[in-house]
Motif scaffolding. Structure first.
Motif, PDB file in Angstrom:
ATOM      1  N   SER A  44       0.831  -1.206   0.000  1.00 26.94           N
ATOM      2  CA  SER A  44       0.000   0.000   0.000  1.00 26.94           C
ATOM      3  C   SER A  44       0.864   1.252   0.000  1.00 26.94           C
ATOM      4  N   GLY A 102      -4.147  -0.766  -8.651  1.00 28.69           N
ATOM      5  CA  GLY A 102      -5.176  -1.590  -8.020  1.00 28.69           C
ATOM      6  C   GLY A 102      -6.171  -2.161  -9.008  1.00 28.69           C
ATOM      7  N   LEU A 123      -5.320  -1.329  -1.403  1.00 25.15           N
ATOM      8  CA  LEU A 123      -4.614  -0.655  -2.500  1.00 25.15           C
ATOM      9  C   LEU A 123      -5.476   0.432  -3.125  1.00 25.15           C
TER      10      LEU A 123
END
Length: 444
Positions: free
Chosen positions: A251, A264, A417
């Motif tokens: 992340s 993502g 994400l």
């Protein structure tokens, strides 16, 4: 090594006499009373496989089929079109074969499929590897492991998918930067290259809510010294310090601007496009990406790309890791041409076919001797040489409920994400609980 009809016939005899267990409520042996002999009269079988392009852009499948038919002139192999994605293909095959369809006779499937397909009687059992050591010992142990369910093999290995870190070699040289050896160094280098204005993105990879994210998370978790699950003890291990490090780093790549927010939504194709169009400095992708990035007809960075095995975390005792991906050939248990189907699927895993594939295409052979052959390693494809040094990381595919296990992983990671932030500890706890339910066959 000259390919021998005698060796294949011996293998077929072994398959016919091995103790073959039933599965998923069907205790009948699908080979019982059926001949596995190579036919001495003309027959036709059908092979379902995605298109496989060779180094010249031609259809590799047709070259393999032609070579097989020269060896076995009584067997004609027709190619079938495949559904558009792996998941759709799996669903379609599951429905058709469960309904008793006799076609396709042989089908190419993901190496994560054998336990699921075996458990539901969707594939022909191929005997126990210890009963045919001359065949199975020629493959890496972890490759063989992906074919097994309850001690039996259910598919023949065809080609490997190994993950690499691709990089813009020209930009590293231009700015006097070294090829990164750790993830932390990669992130810093990617940011520096972004700041030069030479690229739009630092690092692209596959964060879409699908199996591809499970692969990315699994290997990075292994970099951190962790694992999703202990297959032997069936224990869920992801809720750990290694899990937290991995999720925070992935992340953080987006939060720091190393990777774009759109990662993502990226599967292999989107990440490949971003890199081959010249927009990204680094790419995590499978073996095929070397050919795609180097093809001047479709890549703006052809001739300017380097490749290495994936980095690891600073201070980690593990390196050279990659999720083991790849494709196997399965035999339909309802085929009307069992001997011909077994002969073809087995031949595709053996030296002649594997050498044709390795010397004319970007696909990595599963047969260890072919991968180490100087004629193969001398090809203008460094991924072959690097593959021999990779440490392969297995996903927990030993359960027939692996698709549900994987879904518990990627549906937990992806929102972190896409949405950013979140309590990593809570996410991992929820992921572990979802994996436990999936492992036990409880619907998610």
């Amino acid at each position: 090594m000259e390919f021998s009809r005698r060796s294949l016939l011996a293998g077929g005899a072994l398959l016919a006499t091995a103790g073959l267990a039933g599965c998923a409520g069907d205790t009948r042996n699908p080979m019982e009373g059926r001949s596995t002999a190579i036919p001495d009269h003309p027959v036709t079988i059908e092979w379902l496989s995605q298109e496989l392009a060779d180094n010249e852009g031609r259809d590799l499948r047709r070259s393999l089929v032609a070579a097989f038919q020269r060896r076995f002139p009584t067997i004609t192999v027709d190619l079938l079109q495949v559904p558009p994605t792996t998941d759709v293909r799996r669903t379609t095959l599951t429905t058709q074969i469960a309904g008793g369809a006799t076609s396709p006779d042989v089908y190419l499937g993901d190496c994560a499929w054998p336990p699921q397909f075996a458990h539901h009687a969707l594939a022909m059992p191929l005997g126990r590897p210890e009963d045919d050591p001359g065949f199975w010992s020629a493959y890496p142990e972890r490759v063989v492991a992906t074919t097994l369910y309850e001690g039996q093999a259910w598919a023949f290995p065809f080609y490997l998918d190994i993950a690499f870190l691709y990089h813009r070699a020209d930009l590293l040289a231009k700015h006097d930067l070294a090829v990164p050896r750790t993830w932390e160094e990669m992130a810093d280098t990617a940011l520096r290259l972004r700041e030069t204005g030479d690229v739009r993105y630092g690092f692209v990879w596959q964060g879409a809510s699908s199996e591809t994210l499970t692969c990315n998370f699994t290997e990075m978790l292994a970099d951190a010294g962790g694992a999703l699950m202990d297959d032997a003890a069936r224990r869920i291990l992801v809720d750990s310090d290694a899990g937290r490090q991995t999720l925070e780093f992935m992340s953080g790549l987006i939060a720091r601007g190393v990777s774009p927010a759109a990662v993502g939504t990226f599967a292999e194709e989107q990440a490949m496009t971003a890199f081959s169009s010249g927009q990204a400095a680094f790419l995590r992708n499978w073996s095929y990406a070397w050919g795609a990035a180097g093809n001047p007809e479709g890549s703006a960075v052809a001739g300017r790309v380097g490749v290495t095995l994936r980095p690891t975390f600073d201070g980690s005792g593990r390196s050279r890791l990659s999720t083991l991906g790849g494709w196997h050939n399965f035999v339909n248990p309802h085929t009307r041409q069992l001997g011909a189907a077994l002969a073809f699927a087995r031949w595709l895993a053996q030296e002649e076919a594997q050498t044709i594939m390795a010397t004319t295409s970007p696909y990595t052979p599963t047969l260890a001797a072919v991968l180490a052959d100087p004629e193969v390693t001398a090809q203008d494809n460094p991924t072959f040489r690097l593959s021999a040094d990779a440490e392969l990381v297995l996903r927990p595919t030993g359960t027939p409920y692996y698709p549900q296990v994987s879904k518990a992983v990627y549906t937990s990671v992806n929102p972190v994400l896409v949405e950013g932030g979140g309590d990593v500890t809570e996410v991992l706890a929820e992921m572990a609980a979802g994996m436990e339910r999936a492992r036990d066959g409880v619907a998610l």
